[in-house]
Design a protein around this motif. Structure first.
Motif, PDB file in Angstrom:
ATOM      1  N   LEU A  68      18.795  -6.837  13.123  1.00  0.00           N
ATOM      2  CA  LEU A  68      19.863  -6.036  13.706  1.00  0.00           C
ATOM      3  C   LEU A  68      20.766  -6.932  14.538  1.00  0.00           C
ATOM      4  CD1 LEU A  68      18.021  -2.804  14.933  1.00  0.00           C
ATOM      5  CD2 LEU A  68      19.007  -3.287  12.706  1.00  0.00           C
ATOM      6  N   GLU A  69      22.053  -6.730  14.405  1.00  0.00           N
ATOM      7  CA  GLU A  69      23.017  -7.527  15.173  1.00  0.00           C
ATOM      8  C   GLU A  69      23.122  -6.978  16.594  1.00  0.00           C
ATOM      9  OE1 GLU A  69      27.796  -8.705  15.138  1.00  0.00           O
ATOM     10  OE2 GLU A  69      26.848  -7.864  13.324  1.00  0.00           O
ATOM     11  N   ILE A  70      23.145  -7.877  17.567  1.00  0.00           N
ATOM     12  CA  ILE A  70      23.317  -7.477  18.964  1.00  0.00           C
ATOM     13  C   ILE A  70      24.715  -7.882  19.416  1.00  0.00           C
ATOM     14  CG2 ILE A  70      22.505  -7.750  21.335  1.00  0.00           C
ATOM     15  CD1 ILE A  70      19.748  -8.435  20.226  1.00  0.00           C
TER      16      ILE A  70
ATOM     17  N   LEU B 107      24.660  -2.157  14.683  1.00  0.00           N
ATOM     18  CA  LEU B 107      25.036  -3.083  15.746  1.00  0.00           C
ATOM     19  C   LEU B 107      24.561  -2.493  17.067  1.00  0.00           C
ATOM     20  CD1 LEU B 107      27.403  -3.085  13.432  1.00  0.00           C
ATOM     21  CD2 LEU B 107      28.592  -4.548  15.051  1.00  0.00           C
ATOM     22  N   LEU B 108      23.629  -3.174  17.728  1.00  0.00           N
ATOM     23  CA  LEU B 108      23.114  -2.714  19.011  1.00  0.00           C
ATOM     24  C   LEU B 108      23.970  -3.300  20.133  1.00  0.00           C
ATOM     25  CD1 LEU B 108      19.301  -3.139  18.328  1.00  0.00           C
ATOM     26  CD2 LEU B 108      20.516  -0.977  18.623  1.00  0.00           C
ATOM     27  N   VAL B 109      24.585  -2.423  20.917  1.00  0.00           N
ATOM     28  CA  VAL B 109      25.525  -2.854  21.957  1.00  0.00           C
ATOM     29  C   VAL B 109      24.879  -2.699  23.323  1.00  0.00           C
ATOM     30  CG1 VAL B 109      27.817  -2.532  22.951  1.00  0.00           C
ATOM     31  CG2 VAL B 109      27.434  -2.085  20.503  1.00  0.00           C
ATOM     32  N   GLY B 110      24.803  -3.802  24.080  1.00  0.00           N
ATOM     33  CA  GLY B 110      24.234  -3.702  25.412  1.00  0.00           C
ATOM     34  C   GLY B 110      23.739  -5.026  25.940  1.00  0.00           C
ATOM     35  N   ASP B 111      22.786  -4.949  26.856  1.00  0.00           N
ATOM     36  CA  ASP B 111      22.222  -6.131  27.502  1.00  0.00           C
ATOM     37  C   ASP B 111      21.353  -6.886  26.495  1.00  0.00           C
ATOM     38  OD1 ASP B 111      19.789  -7.412  29.055  1.00  0.00           O
ATOM     39  OD2 ASP B 111      21.433  -7.266  30.501  1.00  0.00           O
ATOM     40  N   GLU B 112      21.808  -8.081  26.084  1.00  0.00           N
ATOM     41  CA  GLU B 112      21.146  -8.801  24.994  1.00  0.00           C
ATOM     42  C   GLU B 112      19.684  -9.143  25.282  1.00  0.00           C
ATOM     43  OE1 GLU B 112      22.127 -12.353  21.808  1.00  0.00           O
ATOM     44  OE2 GLU B 112      23.373 -12.144  23.611  1.00  0.00           O
TER      45      GLU B 112
END
Length: 344
Positions: free
Chosen positions: A59-61, A38-43
């Motif tokens: 990959l899930e954002i 899960l990539l967390v940040g500015d979409e």
């Protein structure tokens, strides 16, 4: 966890090379490791870098707003930016939507966010960052903790570091009966400052660990010890010095290899050896340090981490999950009080 695939939240906005290198490392991990990422940040930013790669693994954002900058004081920064990427990533673990967090951002903010949102494990007074160092013995490493979470320590903190480090060394690094040492200026039990002398006595009398005595600076990379404990001030100096020595050695090797056609032929023949040397001494190969003592898996990577280091950090998180490090540490302190969330 059984056969459930580990889900790892990545602070995509943390670090000198975010989000480009973070995304690249995460993609490689998704392709080569049995993990969900899960990539967390500015979409929009993350999506633009994802678009530069061809991958059959989506990959899930998870959207977040802003990041804690290196110049910001951790606690105030976390409170001012409740939707910052490190806060959102920690919340994913707290909500059981992820099993671990990896961050190459502000290490103080990562530790503070872990304490605020996840709390400490029962019986643990202070968390510690554990870093793996190579030793002179091929295939053998040493775990040093603390390398930066606690500048000032009490003897009982170091004793807890020793227990947590032993569990990590045994179940993740695969060391049978890890040998524990205390970083000091001499081998004798009477050497060192008051902290060292009192800690030595506590470690000697702790049945949960195999304590074999003090470790001087020259012993750290000797292979004699599997775990070495120290306060975060000394540990952080040791970590950064070791990283610098590794970088210097790699640079010297590049400079001293013969030049020209003969040099190219020689370098080609030596390539497998040079690759092994790099794997042994390059800090990027280890991925980062595990924050031991909080109620969640958290890997704190170097701020200059690039894709290979992020990949290794995710691998490290997966190993900690698969080997149930949190459960094993907690079982050592099962008679202690309930978990506490600092500041809440």
């Amino acid at each position: 966890m059984g056969s459930t695939r580990a889900r790892i939240a990545i602070d995509a906005m943390g670090g000198d090379h975010a989000p480009a290198e973070i995304v690249a490392g995460a993609l490689r991990a998704r392709e080569e490791l049995d993990v969900e990422v899960l990539l967390v940040g500015d979409e929009p930013q993350i999506q633009s870098f994802l678009g530069q790669h061809t991958s059959s693994f989506p990959l899930e954002i998870v959207p977040a707003e802003g990041t804690i900058e290196m110049h910001e004081e951790p606690l105030s920064g976390l409170k001012r930016k409740p939707k910052a990427s490190i806060n959102v990533a920690m919340d994913l673990v707290k909500q059981k939507r992820a099993d671990a967090v990896v961050s190459a951002g502000h290490s103080g903010a990562a530790m503070a966010a872990a304490l605020l949102r996840l709390g400490r494990l029962r019986g643990i007074d202070r968390p510690a960052i554990g870093a793996v160092f190579p030793t002179i013995l091929a295939g053998k490493s040493v775990l040093i903790l603390d390398v930066g979470a606690n500048v000032d320590c009490r003897p009982k903190f170091l004793e807890q570091f020793a227990v947590m480090g032993s569990i990590y060394s045994e179940y993740v690094l695969g060391v049978s009966e890890p040998k524990v040492g205390l970083l000091n200026i001499g081998e004798e039990p009477s050497k060192g400052n008051d902290l060292a002398i009192r800690t030595h006595e506590m470690l000697e009398n702790n049945p949960k660990i195999s304590f074999i005595g003090n470790a001087e600076g020259r012993d750290v990379l000797s292979g004699r010890f599997d775990v070495i404990v120290c306060d975060g001030f000394a540990g952080n100096v040791l970590l950064k010095f070791a990283e610098a020595v590794g970088e210097i050695m790699l640079q010297i090797l590049k400079e001293e290899l013969p030049q020209g056609l003969h040099g190219q032929l020689g370098t080609a023949l030596l390539k497998p050896n040079l690759k092994r040397i790099k794997q042994r001494i390059d800090h990027a190969e280890h991925g980062g340090g595990l924050l031991l003592g909080v109620a969640g898996i958290c890997i704190i990577s170097h701020g200059s981490s690039q894709a290979p280091s992020i990949f290794n950090a995710i691998r490290l998180a997966k190993e900690a999950i698969d080997n149930r490090v949190l459960d094993r540490i907690q079982s050592s302190y099962q008679k202690s009080a309930a978990p506490t969330a600092d500041g809440e």
